[in-house]
Design an enzyme around this catalytic site. Structure first.
Site, PDB file in Angstrom:
ATOM      1  N   GLY A   9      36.662  -3.546  86.168  1.00 30.96           N
ATOM      2  CA  GLY A   9      36.878  -3.875  87.579  1.00 30.96           C
ATOM      3  C   GLY A   9      37.716  -2.864  88.333  1.00 30.96           C
ATOM      4  N   CYS A  10      37.355  -1.569  88.223  1.00 30.42           N
ATOM      5  CA  CYS A  10      38.192  -0.510  88.799  1.00 30.42           C
ATOM      6  C   CYS A  10      37.759  -0.024  90.176  1.00 30.42           C
ATOM      7  CB  CYS A  10      38.262   0.685  87.850  1.00 30.42           C
ATOM      8  SG  CYS A  10      39.097   0.316  86.314  1.00 30.42           S
ATOM      9  N   TYR A 153      39.535 -21.747  89.804  1.00 34.61           N
ATOM     10  CA  TYR A 153      40.162 -20.464  89.459  1.00 34.61           C
ATOM     11  C   TYR A 153      41.267 -20.673  88.426  1.00 34.61           C
ATOM     12  CZ  TYR A 153      42.776 -16.102  89.909  1.00 34.61           C
ATOM     13  OH  TYR A 153      43.434 -14.930  89.645  1.00 34.61           O
TER      14      TYR A 153
HETATM   15  P1  NAD Z   1      39.829  -7.160  93.466  1.00 35.77           P
HETATM   16  O1  NAD Z   1      38.817  -8.052  94.045  1.00 35.77           O
HETATM   17  O2  NAD Z   1      40.268  -5.994  94.265  1.00 35.77           O
HETATM   18  O3  NAD Z   1      39.395  -6.636  92.034  1.00 35.77           O
HETATM   19  C1  NAD Z   1      38.589  -7.339  91.154  1.00 35.77           C
HETATM   20  C2  NAD Z   1      37.554  -6.386  90.644  1.00 35.77           C
HETATM   21  O4  NAD Z   1      36.724  -7.024  89.670  1.00 35.77           O
HETATM   22  C3  NAD Z   1      36.638  -5.902  91.771  1.00 35.77           C
HETATM   23  O5  NAD Z   1      36.601  -4.500  91.760  1.00 35.77           O
HETATM   24  C4  NAD Z   1      35.299  -6.519  91.416  1.00 35.77           C
HETATM   25  O6  NAD Z   1      34.217  -5.721  91.816  1.00 35.77           O
HETATM   26  C5  NAD Z   1      35.410  -6.598  89.907  1.00 35.77           C
HETATM   27  N1  NAD Z   1      34.418  -7.477  89.299  1.00 35.77           N
HETATM   28  C6  NAD Z   1      34.038  -8.713  89.691  1.00 35.77           C
HETATM   29  N2  NAD Z   1      33.046  -9.163  88.904  1.00 35.77           N
HETATM   30  C7  NAD Z   1      32.801  -8.190  87.983  1.00 35.77           C
HETATM   31  C8  NAD Z   1      31.903  -8.045  86.903  1.00 35.77           C
HETATM   32  N3  NAD Z   1      31.018  -9.010  86.606  1.00 35.77           N
HETATM   33  N4  NAD Z   1      31.952  -6.922  86.152  1.00 35.77           N
HETATM   34  C9  NAD Z   1      32.827  -5.945  86.437  1.00 35.77           C
HETATM   35  N5  NAD Z   1      33.680  -6.006  87.465  1.00 35.77           N
HETATM   36  C10 NAD Z   1      33.655  -7.116  88.226  1.00 35.77           C
HETATM   37  O7  NAD Z   1      41.079  -8.087  93.116  1.00 35.77           O
HETATM   38  P2  NAD Z   1      42.365  -7.840  92.199  1.00 35.77           P
HETATM   39  O8  NAD Z   1      43.444  -8.617  92.845  1.00 35.77           O
HETATM   40  O9  NAD Z   1      42.580  -6.405  91.921  1.00 35.77           O
HETATM   41  O10 NAD Z   1      41.940  -8.620  90.876  1.00 35.77           O
HETATM   42  C11 NAD Z   1      42.056  -8.082  89.579  1.00 35.77           C
HETATM   43  C12 NAD Z   1      42.501  -9.178  88.615  1.00 35.77           C
HETATM   44  O11 NAD Z   1      43.784  -9.647  88.995  1.00 35.77           O
HETATM   45  C13 NAD Z   1      41.601 -10.393  88.585  1.00 35.77           C
HETATM   46  O12 NAD Z   1      41.400 -10.806  87.257  1.00 35.77           O
HETATM   47  C14 NAD Z   1      42.399 -11.438  89.336  1.00 35.77           C
HETATM   48  O13 NAD Z   1      42.085 -12.748  88.922  1.00 35.77           O
HETATM   49  C15 NAD Z   1      43.807 -11.047  88.968  1.00 35.77           C
HETATM   50  N6  NAD Z   1      44.848 -11.539  89.858  1.00 35.77           N
HETATM   51  C16 NAD Z   1      44.792 -11.277  91.202  1.00 35.77           C
HETATM   52  C17 NAD Z   1      45.776 -11.790  92.038  1.00 35.77           C
HETATM   53  C18 NAD Z   1      45.738 -11.561  93.517  1.00 35.77           C
HETATM   54  O14 NAD Z   1      46.413 -12.291  94.235  1.00 35.77           O
HETATM   55  N7  NAD Z   1      45.019 -10.576  94.025  1.00 35.77           N
HETATM   56  C19 NAD Z   1      46.804 -12.556  91.501  1.00 35.77           C
HETATM   57  C20 NAD Z   1      46.849 -12.787  90.131  1.00 35.77           C
HETATM   58  C21 NAD Z   1      45.859 -12.267  89.331  1.00 35.77           C
END
Ligand code: NAD
Length: 315
Positions: A9-10, A153
Protein backbone atom coordinates in the site's frame (compact mmCIF):
# COMPACT_ATOMS: atom_id res chain seq x y z
CA UNK A 1 24.45 -6.58 4.47
CA UNK A 2 21.32 -4.69 3.39
CA UNK A 3 18.02 -5.77 4.87
CA UNK A 4 15.20 -6.36 2.42
CA UNK A 5 11.96 -4.59 3.29
CA UNK A 6 8.65 -5.19 1.54
CA UNK A 7 5.85 -2.71 2.21
CA UNK A 8 2.25 -2.92 0.93
CA UNK A 9 0.00 0.00 0.00
CA UNK A 10 2.74 2.50 -0.91
CA UNK A 11 0.86 4.74 -3.35
CA UNK A 12 -0.12 7.08 -0.52
CA UNK A 13 -0.13 7.81 3.19
CA UNK A 14 1.83 5.81 5.74
CA UNK A 15 3.11 3.24 3.21
CA UNK A 16 4.54 5.94 0.96
CA UNK A 17 6.12 7.89 3.85
CA UNK A 18 7.62 4.76 5.35
CA UNK A 19 9.02 3.44 2.05
CA UNK A 20 10.73 6.76 1.37
CA UNK A 21 11.98 7.18 4.94
CA UNK A 22 13.57 3.72 4.96
CA UNK A 23 15.02 4.07 1.46
CA UNK A 24 16.66 7.35 2.49
CA UNK A 25 18.42 5.73 5.46
CA UNK A 26 21.79 7.49 5.70
CA UNK A 27 23.71 4.27 6.11
CA UNK A 28 21.79 2.62 3.24
CA UNK A 29 20.97 -0.31 5.48
CA UNK A 30 17.80 -1.24 3.60
CA UNK A 31 16.59 -2.29 0.16
CA UNK A 32 12.93 -1.31 -0.04
CA UNK A 33 10.34 -2.97 -2.27
CA UNK A 34 7.54 -0.43 -2.20
CA UNK A 35 4.46 -2.20 -3.52
CA UNK A 36 1.05 -1.00 -4.62
CA UNK A 37 -2.08 -2.46 -6.15
CA UNK A 38 -2.14 -0.12 -9.12
CA UNK A 39 1.20 0.98 -10.62
CA UNK A 40 -0.57 3.86 -12.39
CA UNK A 41 -0.75 5.51 -8.98
CA UNK A 42 3.03 5.56 -8.52
CA UNK A 43 3.61 9.26 -9.35
CA UNK A 44 3.63 10.57 -5.76
CA UNK A 45 5.94 7.80 -4.60
CA UNK A 46 8.29 8.30 -7.56
CA UNK A 47 8.49 12.00 -6.78
CA UNK A 48 9.06 11.48 -3.05
CA UNK A 49 11.59 8.68 -3.60
CA UNK A 50 13.79 10.96 -5.73
CA UNK A 51 17.28 9.60 -6.17
CA UNK A 52 16.62 6.48 -4.08
CA UNK A 53 14.51 5.06 -6.93
CA UNK A 54 16.43 2.24 -8.61
CA UNK A 55 18.99 2.34 -5.80
CA UNK A 56 17.52 1.57 -2.37
CA UNK A 57 13.90 1.65 -3.54
CA UNK A 58 12.09 -0.34 -6.17
CA UNK A 59 8.40 -0.17 -6.99
CA UNK A 60 6.44 -3.39 -7.54
CA UNK A 61 2.83 -4.38 -8.10
CA UNK A 62 1.09 -6.20 -5.26
CA UNK A 63 -2.62 -6.48 -4.50
CA UNK A 64 -3.17 -7.91 -1.01
CA UNK A 65 -6.54 -9.28 -2.16
CA UNK A 66 -4.92 -11.38 -4.90
CA UNK A 67 -2.73 -14.37 -4.00
CA UNK A 68 -1.28 -14.59 -7.50
CA UNK A 69 -0.07 -11.02 -7.43
CA UNK A 70 1.53 -11.59 -4.00
CA UNK A 71 3.32 -14.71 -5.23
CA UNK A 72 4.52 -13.03 -8.42
CA UNK A 73 5.90 -10.11 -6.42
CA UNK A 74 7.70 -12.31 -3.87
CA UNK A 75 9.08 -14.55 -6.64
CA UNK A 76 10.57 -11.48 -8.33
CA UNK A 77 12.67 -10.64 -5.25
CA UNK A 78 16.21 -12.15 -5.18
CA UNK A 79 16.05 -15.54 -3.38
CA UNK A 80 12.53 -14.50 -2.27
CA UNK A 81 14.29 -13.04 0.72
CA UNK A 82 12.24 -10.58 2.73
CA UNK A 83 13.74 -9.63 6.09
CA UNK A 84 11.10 -7.15 7.10
CA UNK A 85 7.50 -7.30 5.92
CA UNK A 86 5.37 -4.23 6.54
CA UNK A 87 1.69 -5.01 6.13
CA UNK A 88 0.23 -1.56 5.65
CA UNK A 89 -2.45 -1.71 2.92
CA UNK A 90 -5.85 -1.08 4.41
CA UNK A 91 -9.15 0.71 4.11
CA UNK A 92 -11.72 2.24 6.42
CA UNK A 93 -15.50 2.21 6.64
CA UNK A 94 -17.79 4.28 8.84
CA UNK A 95 -21.53 4.42 9.38
CA UNK A 96 -24.40 2.40 10.86
CA UNK A 97 -24.24 -1.25 9.77
CA UNK A 98 -27.85 -1.16 8.58
CA UNK A 99 -26.71 1.32 5.92
CA UNK A 100 -23.79 -0.78 4.70
CA UNK A 101 -23.82 -3.65 2.23
CA UNK A 102 -22.25 -7.04 2.92
CA UNK A 103 -19.97 -6.38 -0.07
CA UNK A 104 -18.61 -3.18 1.49
CA UNK A 105 -18.02 -4.94 4.81
CA UNK A 106 -16.38 -7.95 3.18
CA UNK A 107 -14.05 -5.68 1.22
CA UNK A 108 -12.79 -4.20 4.50
CA UNK A 109 -12.22 -7.63 6.07
CA UNK A 110 -10.68 -8.93 2.86
CA UNK A 111 -8.18 -6.08 2.63
CA UNK A 112 -7.36 -5.39 6.28
CA UNK A 113 -7.47 -8.92 7.65
CA UNK A 114 -7.23 -11.52 4.87
CA UNK A 115 -4.73 -9.26 3.09
CA UNK A 116 -2.34 -9.86 5.99
CA UNK A 117 -3.16 -13.57 6.08
CA UNK A 118 -2.41 -13.92 2.35
CA UNK A 119 0.91 -12.11 2.72
CA UNK A 120 1.98 -14.39 5.54
CA UNK A 121 0.89 -17.55 3.75
CA UNK A 122 3.39 -16.60 1.06
CA UNK A 123 6.17 -15.09 3.18
CA UNK A 124 6.08 -16.79 6.60
CA UNK A 125 7.32 -20.23 5.45
CA UNK A 126 10.48 -18.62 4.00
CA UNK A 127 11.07 -16.64 7.20
CA UNK A 128 10.63 -19.81 9.27
CA UNK A 129 13.13 -21.67 7.10
CA UNK A 130 15.67 -18.87 7.46
CA UNK A 131 14.83 -18.48 11.14
CA UNK A 132 14.88 -14.72 10.73
CA UNK A 133 12.41 -12.03 9.92
CA UNK A 134 10.31 -9.21 11.31
CA UNK A 135 6.61 -8.87 10.52
CA UNK A 136 5.42 -5.33 11.11
CA UNK A 137 1.70 -4.73 10.90
CA UNK A 138 0.08 -1.31 10.70
CA UNK A 139 -2.87 -1.91 12.96
CA UNK A 140 -4.68 0.88 14.83
CA UNK A 141 -5.80 1.92 18.29
CA UNK A 142 -9.07 0.56 16.95
CA UNK A 143 -7.41 -2.86 17.08
CA UNK A 144 -7.65 -2.54 20.87
CA UNK A 145 -10.64 -0.28 21.38
CA UNK A 146 -13.82 -0.10 19.32
CA UNK A 147 -15.04 3.38 18.37
CA UNK A 148 -18.57 4.55 17.57
CA UNK A 149 -19.62 3.89 13.93
CA UNK A 150 -16.35 2.12 13.12
CA UNK A 151 -17.86 -1.30 13.87
CA UNK A 152 -16.56 -3.14 10.82
CA UNK A 153 -13.21 -1.37 10.63
CA UNK A 154 -12.53 -2.00 14.33
CA UNK A 155 -13.58 -5.64 13.84
CA UNK A 156 -11.06 -5.97 11.00
CA UNK A 157 -8.25 -4.56 13.16
CA UNK A 158 -9.30 -6.71 16.13
CA UNK A 159 -9.04 -9.67 13.75
CA UNK A 160 -5.54 -8.55 12.81
CA UNK A 161 -4.54 -8.26 16.47
CA UNK A 162 -5.99 -11.62 17.49
CA UNK A 163 -4.31 -13.26 14.53
CA UNK A 164 -0.92 -11.73 15.35
CA UNK A 165 -1.23 -12.49 19.06
CA UNK A 166 -1.84 -16.14 18.26
CA UNK A 167 0.96 -16.26 15.73
CA UNK A 168 3.49 -14.44 17.91
CA UNK A 169 4.03 -17.47 20.14
CA UNK A 170 4.78 -19.73 17.17
CA UNK A 171 6.98 -17.04 15.64
CA UNK A 172 9.18 -16.93 18.76
CA UNK A 173 10.00 -20.60 18.19
CA UNK A 174 11.54 -19.57 14.83
CA UNK A 175 13.29 -16.49 16.14
CA UNK A 176 10.84 -14.25 14.26
CA UNK A 177 9.40 -10.99 15.55
CA UNK A 178 5.92 -9.60 15.08
CA UNK A 179 5.10 -5.98 15.87
CA UNK A 180 1.76 -4.21 15.75
CA UNK A 181 1.96 -0.46 15.15
CA UNK A 182 -1.15 1.19 16.59
CA UNK A 183 -1.67 4.76 15.39
CA UNK A 184 -4.54 6.98 16.44
CA UNK A 185 -5.85 9.29 13.71
CA UNK A 186 -3.37 9.97 10.90
CA UNK A 187 -3.95 12.65 8.29
CA UNK A 188 -3.81 10.74 5.00
CA UNK A 189 -5.98 9.88 2.02
CA UNK A 190 -7.60 7.34 4.35
CA UNK A 191 -9.21 10.05 6.42
CA UNK A 192 -10.47 11.94 3.34
CA UNK A 193 -11.81 8.79 1.61
CA UNK A 194 -13.55 7.57 4.75
CA UNK A 195 -15.10 10.98 5.39
CA UNK A 196 -16.34 11.40 1.83
CA UNK A 197 -17.80 7.89 1.77
CA UNK A 198 -19.35 8.63 5.16
CA UNK A 199 -21.09 11.70 3.73
CA UNK A 200 -22.59 9.51 1.00
CA UNK A 201 -24.06 7.02 3.50
CA UNK A 202 -27.69 6.23 2.65
CA UNK A 203 -29.20 6.99 6.04
CA UNK A 204 -32.77 6.23 4.93
CA UNK A 205 -32.16 2.68 6.13
CA UNK A 206 -31.42 3.84 9.66
CA UNK A 207 -33.88 5.00 12.32
CA UNK A 208 -33.99 8.68 13.19
CA UNK A 209 -31.95 8.43 16.39
CA UNK A 210 -29.13 6.49 14.69
CA UNK A 211 -29.10 8.74 11.63
CA UNK A 212 -28.98 11.81 13.85
CA UNK A 213 -26.19 10.33 15.98
CA UNK A 214 -24.14 9.64 12.86
CA UNK A 215 -24.69 12.98 11.15
CA UNK A 216 -24.83 15.39 14.06
CA UNK A 217 -22.43 13.79 16.48
CA UNK A 218 -20.02 11.52 14.66
CA UNK A 219 -19.56 13.30 11.32
CA UNK A 220 -19.61 16.73 12.98
CA UNK A 221 -16.70 15.81 15.23
CA UNK A 222 -14.78 13.75 12.67
CA UNK A 223 -12.70 16.52 11.10
CA UNK A 224 -12.05 18.13 14.46
CA UNK A 225 -10.70 14.88 15.94
CA UNK A 226 -8.30 14.45 13.02
CA UNK A 227 -7.23 18.08 13.19
CA UNK A 228 -6.61 18.08 16.93
CA UNK A 229 -5.21 14.57 17.47
CA UNK A 230 -4.02 13.61 13.98
CA UNK A 231 -0.41 12.66 13.32
CA UNK A 232 1.33 12.89 9.97
CA UNK A 233 2.26 9.80 7.93
CA UNK A 234 5.88 10.89 8.46
CA UNK A 235 5.37 10.65 12.23
CA UNK A 236 4.11 7.09 11.84
CA UNK A 237 7.04 6.27 9.54
CA UNK A 238 9.45 7.51 12.20
CA UNK A 239 7.81 5.39 14.90
CA UNK A 240 7.78 2.35 12.63
CA UNK A 241 11.45 2.75 11.74
CA UNK A 242 12.30 2.82 15.45
CA UNK A 243 10.46 -0.46 15.91
CA UNK A 244 12.23 -1.96 12.89
CA UNK A 245 15.60 -0.92 14.29
CA UNK A 246 14.90 -2.09 17.84
CA UNK A 247 17.04 -5.00 18.99
CA UNK A 248 14.11 -6.65 20.66
CA UNK A 249 11.07 -5.03 19.06
CA UNK A 250 7.91 -4.81 21.17
CA UNK A 251 4.78 -6.71 20.16
CA UNK A 252 2.63 -3.59 20.43
CA UNK A 253 3.54 0.05 19.84
CA UNK A 254 1.14 2.98 20.09
CA UNK A 255 2.26 6.06 18.18
CA UNK A 256 0.02 8.59 19.91
CA UNK A 257 0.39 8.96 23.68
CA UNK A 258 -2.87 10.91 23.79
CA UNK A 259 -4.66 7.62 23.11
CA UNK A 260 -2.89 5.59 25.75
CA UNK A 261 -5.30 6.54 28.57
CA UNK A 262 -8.24 5.34 26.44
CA UNK A 263 -6.76 1.96 25.70
CA UNK A 264 -5.60 1.68 29.31
CA UNK A 265 -9.25 1.91 30.39
CA UNK A 266 -9.80 -1.42 28.74
CA UNK A 267 -6.96 -3.15 30.54
CA UNK A 268 -7.90 -1.47 33.83
CA UNK A 269 -11.37 -2.99 34.01
CA UNK A 270 -11.85 -6.65 33.12
CA UNK A 271 -15.66 -6.24 33.11
CA UNK A 272 -15.23 -3.98 30.07
CA UNK A 273 -17.75 -1.47 31.40
CA UNK A 274 -15.27 1.30 32.16
CA UNK A 275 -14.20 2.04 28.55
CA UNK A 276 -17.75 1.73 27.21
CA UNK A 277 -19.11 3.98 29.93
CA UNK A 278 -16.36 6.52 29.37
CA UNK A 279 -16.90 6.55 25.61
CA UNK A 280 -20.63 6.96 26.11
CA UNK A 281 -20.07 9.94 28.35
CA UNK A 282 -17.51 11.41 26.00
CA UNK A 283 -19.94 11.24 23.12
CA UNK A 284 -23.22 12.10 24.81
CA UNK A 285 -22.42 13.80 28.08
CA UNK A 286 -19.37 15.97 27.52
CA UNK A 287 -19.60 17.57 30.97
CA UNK A 288 -19.47 14.18 32.66
CA UNK A 289 -16.18 13.28 31.00
CA UNK A 290 -14.38 15.12 33.71
CA UNK A 291 -15.95 12.93 36.37
CA UNK A 292 -15.32 9.81 34.35
CA UNK A 293 -11.65 10.69 34.02
CA UNK A 294 -11.55 11.36 37.73
CA UNK A 295 -13.04 7.94 38.48
CA UNK A 296 -10.47 6.40 36.20
CA UNK A 297 -7.62 8.08 38.00
CA UNK A 298 -9.10 6.92 41.32
CA UNK A 299 -9.28 3.39 39.98
CA UNK A 300 -5.66 3.49 38.84
CA UNK A 301 -4.59 4.82 42.24
CA UNK A 302 -6.59 2.08 43.93
CA UNK A 303 -5.00 -0.55 41.73
CA UNK A 304 -1.47 0.69 42.25
CA UNK A 305 -2.06 0.88 46.03
CA UNK A 306 -3.39 -2.66 45.94
CA UNK A 307 -0.47 -4.07 43.97
CA UNK A 308 1.90 -2.08 46.16
CA UNK A 309 0.39 -3.48 49.33
CA UNK A 310 0.60 -6.97 47.84
CA UNK A 311 4.28 -6.50 47.10
CA UNK A 312 5.48 -4.84 50.25
CA UNK A 313 3.52 -4.92 53.47
CA UNK A 314 2.52 -1.36 54.34
CA UNK A 315 2.81 -0.05 57.85
P1 NAD B 1 -4.12 5.49 2.66
O1 NAD B 1 -5.48 5.33 2.14
O2 NAD B 1 -3.34 6.67 2.25
O3 NAD B 1 -3.24 4.20 2.39
C1 NAD B 1 -3.74 2.91 2.29
C2 NAD B 1 -3.12 2.29 1.08
O4 NAD B 1 -3.54 0.92 0.95
C3 NAD B 1 -3.55 3.01 -0.20
O5 NAD B 1 -2.41 3.36 -0.93
C4 NAD B 1 -4.41 1.98 -0.91
O6 NAD B 1 -4.33 2.09 -2.31
C5 NAD B 1 -3.79 0.70 -0.41
N1 NAD B 1 -4.62 -0.48 -0.64
C6 NAD B 1 -5.95 -0.62 -0.43
N2 NAD B 1 -6.35 -1.84 -0.83
C7 NAD B 1 -5.25 -2.49 -1.30
C8 NAD B 1 -5.00 -3.76 -1.85
N3 NAD B 1 -6.00 -4.64 -2.02
N4 NAD B 1 -3.74 -4.10 -2.19
C9 NAD B 1 -2.73 -3.23 -2.03
N5 NAD B 1 -2.90 -1.99 -1.54
C10 NAD B 1 -4.15 -1.64 -1.19
O7 NAD B 1 -4.26 5.46 4.25
P2 NAD B 1 -3.18 5.26 5.42
O8 NAD B 1 -3.70 6.07 6.55
O9 NAD B 1 -1.81 5.49 4.94
O10 NAD B 1 -3.42 3.73 5.78
C11 NAD B 1 -2.38 2.79 5.92
C12 NAD B 1 -2.70 1.85 7.08
O11 NAD B 1 -2.77 2.59 8.29
C13 NAD B 1 -4.02 1.13 6.96
O12 NAD B 1 -3.87 -0.22 7.32
C14 NAD B 1 -4.90 1.84 7.96
O13 NAD B 1 -5.92 1.00 8.46
C15 NAD B 1 -3.90 2.21 9.02
N6 NAD B 1 -4.29 3.29 9.91
C16 NAD B 1 -4.67 4.50 9.41
C17 NAD B 1 -5.08 5.50 10.27
C18 NAD B 1 -5.55 6.83 9.77
O14 NAD B 1 -6.20 7.55 10.52
N7 NAD B 1 -5.22 7.24 8.55
C19 NAD B 1 -5.10 5.26 11.64
C20 NAD B 1 -4.69 4.03 12.13
C21 NAD B 1 -4.29 3.06 11.24
Amino acid sequence: EQKVVLITGCSSGIGLALAVRIAKDEKKRFMVYATMRNLKKADDLIEAAGKTLGRTLEIKQLDVCDEKSIKACVDSIPNRRIDILVSNAGMGLIGPIECQTMEEMKAVMDTNFFGLVRLLQEILPDMKRRKSGHIVVISSVMGIQGILFNDIYAASKFAVEGFCESLAVQALRFNLNISLIEPGPVITEFERKVYEEGLKTDLTKADKVTADMFTNIYMKNYKQIFESLGQSPEDIAEHTLKIINAGTPPFRHQTNTLYTPMTTLKYADPSGDLPIDTFYKMVFEHDKVFNASLNFIKLLRWRSRKSFSLGKPQS
